[in-house]
Scaffold this motif. Structure first.
Motif, short mmCIF file in Angstrom:
data_model
loop_
_atom_site.label_atom_id
_atom_site.label_comp_id
_atom_site.label_asym_id
_atom_site.label_seq_id
_atom_site.Cartn_x
_atom_site.Cartn_y
_atom_site.Cartn_z
N LEU A 11 0.79 -1.16 0.01
CA LEU A 11 0.09 -0.04 -0.04
C LEU A 11 0.82 1.17 0.07
N LEU A 12 2.06 1.28 0.81
CA LEU A 12 2.82 2.21 0.76
C LEU A 12 3.47 2.69 -0.60
N GLN A 13 3.84 1.57 -1.07
CA GLN A 13 4.37 1.51 -2.50
C GLN A 13 3.32 2.10 -3.35
N PHE A 14 2.11 1.53 -3.38
CA PHE A 14 1.21 2.19 -4.19
C PHE A 14 0.89 3.59 -4.26
N HIS A 15 0.90 4.14 -2.87
CA HIS A 15 0.53 5.51 -2.69
C HIS A 15 1.66 6.21 -3.07
N ARG A 16 3.15 5.68 -2.93
CA ARG A 16 4.09 6.46 -3.41
C ARG A 16 4.20 6.70 -4.81
N ASN A 17 4.02 5.70 -5.54
CA ASN A 17 3.88 5.76 -6.81
C ASN A 17 2.83 6.57 -7.21
N ARG A 18 1.57 6.51 -6.84
CA ARG A 18 0.56 7.40 -7.12
C ARG A 18 0.72 9.04 -7.23
N GLU A 19 1.68 9.09 -6.14
CA GLU A 19 2.14 10.73 -5.99
C GLU A 19 3.43 11.01 -6.88
N GLY A 20 3.79 9.96 -7.38
CA GLY A 20 5.06 10.38 -8.30
C GLY A 20 6.56 10.45 -7.41
N TYR A 21 6.38 10.08 -6.23
CA TYR A 21 7.62 10.08 -5.54
C TYR A 21 8.65 9.12 -5.44
N THR A 22 9.75 9.31 -5.60
CA THR A 22 10.45 8.24 -5.20
C THR A 22 11.04 8.06 -3.93
N GLN A 23 11.46 6.92 -3.39
CA GLN A 23 11.76 6.48 -2.13
C GLN A 23 12.48 7.90 -1.30
N GLN A 24 13.54 8.47 -1.98
CA GLN A 24 14.28 9.57 -1.60
C GLN A 24 13.39 10.90 -0.91
N GLN A 25 12.41 11.16 -2.07
CA GLN A 25 11.52 12.00 -2.13
C GLN A 25 10.32 11.83 -0.74
N LEU A 26 10.05 10.60 -0.74
CA LEU A 26 9.11 10.31 0.25
C LEU A 26 9.90 10.42 1.53
N ALA A 69 -7.70 3.55 6.33
CA ALA A 69 -7.49 2.29 5.83
C ALA A 69 -5.89 1.98 5.83
N PHE A 70 -5.14 3.09 5.59
CA PHE A 70 -3.88 2.98 5.59
C PHE A 70 -3.14 2.63 7.01
N ALA A 71 -3.84 3.18 8.21
CA ALA A 71 -3.39 2.94 9.69
C ALA A 71 -3.82 1.69 9.86
N LYS A 72 -4.99 1.01 9.50
CA LYS A 72 -5.54 -0.31 9.93
C LYS A 72 -4.72 -1.23 9.28
N ALA A 73 -4.20 -0.98 7.97
CA ALA A 73 -3.30 -1.96 7.28
C ALA A 73 -1.78 -2.09 7.98
N ALA A 74 -1.45 -0.88 8.79
CA ALA A 74 -0.39 -1.03 9.50
C ALA A 74 -0.59 -1.78 10.89
N ARG A 75 -1.58 -1.90 11.25
CA ARG A 75 -1.80 -2.64 12.70
C ARG A 75 -1.51 -4.26 12.40
N GLY A 83 -4.54 -4.42 4.36
CA GLY A 83 -4.76 -3.52 3.26
C GLY A 83 -6.24 -3.80 2.15
N ALA A 84 -6.91 -4.96 2.72
CA ALA A 84 -7.95 -5.42 1.86
C ALA A 84 -9.11 -4.43 1.84
N ALA A 85 -9.16 -3.78 3.12
CA ALA A 85 -10.17 -2.81 3.06
C ALA A 85 -9.95 -1.52 2.35
N GLU A 86 -8.29 -1.25 2.08
CA GLU A 86 -7.99 -0.03 1.64
C GLU A 86 -8.47 -0.24 0.21
N TRP A 87 -7.99 -1.44 -0.31
CA TRP A 87 -8.43 -1.70 -1.87
C TRP A 87 -9.86 -1.74 -2.03
N ALA A 88 -10.58 -2.26 -1.31
CA ALA A 88 -12.04 -2.08 -1.45
C ALA A 88 -12.67 -0.69 -1.41
N ALA A 89 -12.18 0.02 -0.48
CA ALA A 89 -12.57 1.25 -0.63
C ALA A 89 -12.19 2.25 -1.49
#
Length: 145
Positions: A11-26, A69-75, A83-89
């Motif tokens: 999920l983290l990687q998906f959101h980072r890519n969606r924003e167009g960030y590199t790992q360094q930028q994030l 949903a991001f916070a729930k996936a981290a628990r 992350g299933a809830a994040e993808w469904a939402a």
């Protein structure tokens, strides 16, 4: 062959890519280290601290629903269900469903074929390639209806 994104790291990687960030930028935007971002994305850290999740959600500019949903996936959700809830939402909000393919897991010797074959097969099923980052292909397709 197809694996739905099912971990906090994905999920983290998906959101980072969606924003167009590199790992360094994030890392810069979240005040975390590149190593921390990499470890989270690769699943080396199973349960990130709440502060870390908040810093990442802020840097990724997640809306309230995505942030929850991001916070729930981290628990302590089992990795195969995280992350299933994040993808469904996300699918219900956008009208698209999302998936990932771990390209390194494809092997012609295992009858999976090459990653080119896998992506072509996905394209025939109306999946569109969004990005490839660190060996993970991110795809989307419009929900029927």
């Amino acid at each position: 062959m197809l694996t739905s994104t099912s971990s906090f790291g994905s999920l983290l990687q998906f959101h980072r890519n969606r924003e167009g960030y590199t790992q360094q930028q994030l890392a810069d935007f979240s005040a975390l280290s590149v190593r921390a971002i990499r470890d989270l994305e690769h699943g080396r850290v199973e349960r990130p601290r709440q502060d870390t999740v908040r810093l990442l959600a802020d840097a990724l500019r997640l809306d309230e629903e995505s942030r929850d949903a991001f916070a729930k996936a981290a628990r302590s959700v089992p990795p195969d269900r995280a992350g299933a809830a994040e993808w469904a939402a996300l699918a219900s909000r956008t009208g698209y469903e999302y998936a990932t393919i771990l390209l390194a897991s494809l092997s012609p010797d295992a009858a999976d074929g090459t990653w080119e074959t896998a992506l072509n097969d996905m394209a025939q099923q109306s999946w569109r390639l969004l990005a490839v980052d660190q060996g993970v292909a991110f795809l989307e397709r419009r929900l029927a209806g």
